[in-house]
Design an enzyme around this catalytic site. Structure first.
Site, PDB file in Angstrom:
ATOM      1  N   GLY A  13       0.855  -1.184   0.000  1.00 31.77           N
ATOM      2  CA  GLY A  13       0.000   0.000   0.000  1.00 31.77           C
ATOM      3  C   GLY A  13       0.886   1.227   0.000  1.00 31.77           C
ATOM      4  O   GLY A  13       2.033   1.168   0.439  1.00 31.77           O
ATOM      5  N   GLY A  14       0.365   2.374  -0.522  1.00 29.63           N
ATOM      6  CA  GLY A  14       1.121   3.620  -0.537  1.00 29.63           C
ATOM      7  C   GLY A  14       2.505   3.430  -1.129  1.00 29.63           C
ATOM      8  O   GLY A  14       2.637   2.876  -2.217  1.00 29.63           O
ATOM      9  N   ASP A  15       3.533   3.839  -0.391  1.00 32.58           N
ATOM     10  CA  ASP A  15       4.900   3.676  -0.889  1.00 32.58           C
ATOM     11  C   ASP A  15       5.618   2.565  -0.144  1.00 32.58           C
ATOM     12  O   ASP A  15       6.823   2.535  -0.048  1.00 32.58           O
ATOM     13  CB  ASP A  15       5.664   4.997  -0.766  1.00 32.58           C
ATOM     14  CG  ASP A  15       5.680   5.513   0.670  1.00 32.58           C
ATOM     15  OD1 ASP A  15       4.858   4.980   1.488  1.00 32.58           O
ATOM     16  OD2 ASP A  15       6.474   6.398   0.971  1.00 32.58           O
ATOM     17  N   GLU A  16       4.817   1.612   0.384  1.00 33.22           N
ATOM     18  CA  GLU A  16       5.396   0.510   1.150  1.00 33.22           C
ATOM     19  C   GLU A  16       5.455  -0.763   0.337  1.00 33.22           C
ATOM     20  O   GLU A  16       4.460  -1.208  -0.228  1.00 33.22           O
ATOM     21  CB  GLU A  16       4.562   0.253   2.415  1.00 33.22           C
ATOM     22  CG  GLU A  16       4.633   1.396   3.402  1.00 33.22           C
ATOM     23  CD  GLU A  16       3.637   1.219   4.546  1.00 33.22           C
ATOM     24  OE1 GLU A  16       3.032   0.121   4.672  1.00 33.22           O
ATOM     25  OE2 GLU A  16       3.444   2.187   5.287  1.00 33.22           O
TER      26      GLU A  16
END
Lengths: 455, 203
Positions: free
Chosen positions: A370-373
């Site tokens: 998710g996101g920048d993970e």
């Protein structure tokens, strides 16, 4: 000589023939009545001679008979009254009570005074023959009715067959009829075309389809399954068999489902159909991919990661191996988004995903959580060095700027690493450990990696 | 003896009258309308007929025959091919062609009566112009090759044969038969001389 004496002297001998004989004068007076007729009619000669025939029987009163008899009384040719067209001239019965069928010939004979003609009726009993013929005709009519019914039934069957054939021919499914030993008895157009396009000779009518499967299915396990399933249905052990299988055709890999059903319950033989399910399979694959992959980057999502992680941990437990989780988070991703826009952010995420994938073995998993993970799952490692090597490669892979609309964007990444079994026994504790290590990197200056167990 | 066209015409007329009378009788007797035509009447010697009918030599024929005797001697016959005979019987008896030993009787009885009616009409017509009575023998039914049927009754190859082709049409079935009258030597001359008397202008 008077008439009666003349008649008796002339016709008396006819008492000795087994044919009914009587003689009529032109006025239809009965002049002679032989013994045979006495027996048939139970009327004695004395009781009937001299009487008018029409007073005794009505059978000669029909005008048509009368006309023909007239010519006999005039000395004309003999006249025949067949049993087929008249049945009888004398209404008499046999001992068994059946009507006596008669074949009668009437001839002209000179009268006593030679001036005119009498009609001599010779009546042949054809009852037995007629009954035999009637029985035969009845039998023949029955047989012909049965034949007609059979022809009708066959015609109905033929029509049904035509409808069925038309239907089968119009289907895109490949369909064949097999006998109980697996020999192809009949097949539709789709079947024939498939055989021709893929150059499979053993699919012709008359070939054994079991042998064809053995010879043409490349995957031995699949081939064995198909043969066993088909055999079980043909032998009556199985009501239906279905198997989905891939088949490489000229246009690529297609998927088919083979179905086998018994032809007629208990009689052996069956119907085999192959239906192209490539489109369905592709849709299924797409759905599966969508469910398990990140739509932006195309790499596995959290769901697929969880699955792979569980499998890797289970395997590691079983074989005493280690697993490394590399929790990676882009540094200052918010700034990139703010500065270059969300499209730039997306480009960065896609590029990072690609670079991450290049840093691991094929058996490892790179997923976006998710996101920048991102998380990298390194299965079956023997040594923590393996993990640090990958982490170094990842940090290093970010050194090159990412181009977006002409602008070089410098992405950096912080990585926290946890190791099974040292840092946790299951996925969640390991993820938490890696996450914690990653935060330690962030706090300590970013763009590098750290093991959870490292101080 | 030379036959003049007038005599031939009268003979044809006699045959036609006789056949017409027979057909009238058959039409009334049977349930069907029968159309019977006599398209051709020919006079030949027995020898000529043998030559002409050689093509039929191998074909099985069925004949109803009736001999006539006295001063005016000969045989009259109605001859069918076996196929036509079976077709005629089957049409008259409402069935398919009949075969088998017992069924011969069925065929024979029916053919005998139909043949009898036709021949009686023709012979009656001829008999009418004769000045004496003809003695007839009972009609018989025979089967075999053409030359073994009627022609075998001719005692001399010089016998005169009257051949009248007939076409019956019953319920759309066409049945072909030949009326054959074999006149023993002298009988035909007698007939011609009687005919000549009916044609006063002929000489």
């Amino acid at each position: 000589m008077d008439e009666q004496a003349y008649v008796e002297s002339k016709f008396g001998i006819l008492d000795h023939v087994p044919i009914g004989i009587f003689v009529l004068r032109k006025d239809y007076t009965i002049l002679f009545w032989n013994r045979c007729l006495e027996q048939w009619t139970k009327i004695a000669r004395d009781a009937i001679v001299g009487r008018n025939f029409d007073d005794c029987f009505s059978t000669l009163q029909k005008p048509l008979l009368r006309i023909r008899l007239e010519s006999v009384f005039e000395g004309g040719p003999p006249t025949i009254f067949s049993s087929q067209l008249h049945a009888y001239l004398l209404p008499v019965t046999t001992r068994a009570g059946k009507i006596r069928f008669q074949h009668t010939i009437v001839s002209a004979v000179r009268s006593a005074d030679q001036s005119s003609f009498y009609a001599l009726f010779s009546v042949q009993d054809v009852t037995d023959l007629t009954h035999r013929i009637q029985d035969y005709l009845k039998m023949r009519d029955q047989a012909s009715a049965e034949l007609e019914e059979r022809i009708k039934a066959e015609s109905r069957l033929q029509q049904q067959k035509q409808v069925l054939t038309g239907l089968l021919e119009s289907l895109t499914a490949r369909i064949a009829l097999l006998d109980s030993s697996g020999v192809i008895v009949d097949c539709n157009r789709a079947w024939t075309e498939f055989a021709r396009e893929n150059v499979i000779n053993q699919m012709e009518v008359g070939s054994n389809y079991l042998a064809c499967l053995k010879a043409t299915v490349a995957d031995p396990v699949l081939g064995q399954n198909l043969v066993e399933g088909l055999t079980a249905v043909l032998e009556g052990h199985l009501a239906r068999y279905e198997e989905e299988y891939p088949f490489r055709t000229g246009s690529g890999e297609n998927w088919y489902i083979m179905s086998v059903t018994p032809l007629v319950d208990g009689l052996g033989g069956g119907v085999v159909s192959h239906i192209d399910i490539t489109t369905r399979k592709q849709a299924e694959k797409k759905i599966e991919h969508l469910a398990l992959h990140d739509t932006l980057t195309g790499i596995p999502n959290r769901l697929l990661f969880s699955d792979r992680c569980s499998q890797a941990l289970a395997r590691a437990k079983r074989y005493g191996k280690s697993v490394a989780l590399l929790y990676a988070d882009l540094d200052d991703f918010k700034t990139i988004n703010d500065r270059y826009g969300h499209s730039a952010g997306d480009t960065v995420l896609r590029t990072v995903a690609r670079r991450l994938a290049l840093c691991v073995r094929e058996s490892d998993t790179v997923a976006r959580l998710g996101g920048d993970e991102f998380v990298l799952l390194l299965a079956d490692i023997t040594d923590t060095q393996d993990a640090s090597r990958v982490a170094r490669k990842v940090v290093h892979s970010m050194a090159r700027a990412i181009k977006f609309e002409g602008n070089p964007i410098q992405a950096k990444i912080s990585i926290g690493i946890s190791i099974y079994p040292k840092d946790g026994n299951s996925m969640l504790p390991l993820l938490n450990a890696a996450d914690a290590a990653m935060y330690r990197v962030k706090a300590g200056g970013k763009n590098r990696y750290q093991f959870y167990s490292e101080p | 003896m030379e036959i003049s066209p007038y005599q031939i015409d009268i003979l044809k007329e006699l045959i036609n009258i006789g056949v017409g009378r027979s057909v009238g009788m058959l039409n009334r007797m049977l349930r069907y309308h029968i159309d019977l035509q006599v398209p051709d009447v020919r006079i030949l010697s027995a020898n000529e007929l043998v030559v002409q009918t050689q093509k039929l030599a191998s074909e099985e024929m069925a004949a109803v025959e009736m001999g006539f005797s006295g001063r005016f001697r000969g045989t009259s016959a109605l001859v069918f091919t076996s196929r036509s005979a079976s077709a005629l019987v089957s049409v008259l008896l409402d069935g398919d062609p009949v075969h088998g030993a017992d069924l011969d009787m069925l065929r024979i009885g029916t053919l005998q009566e139909v043949g009898n009616i036709v021949l009686n009409g023709v012979m009656g017509s001829i008999g009418n112009i004769l000045e004496e009575t003809i003695d007839y023998s009972p009609p018989t039914f025979e089967e075999g090759r053409f030359e073994n049927l009627v022609l075998s009754k001719a005692t001399s190859p010089e016998a005169t044969v009257l051949l009248a082709q007939t076409h019956f049409t019953i319920r759309q079935v066409l049945i072909e038969g030949d009326i054959v009258i074999v006149f023993e030597v002298g009988a035909f001359d007698t007939l011609l001389s009687l005919i000549s008397k009916m044609v006063p202008d002929e000489a």
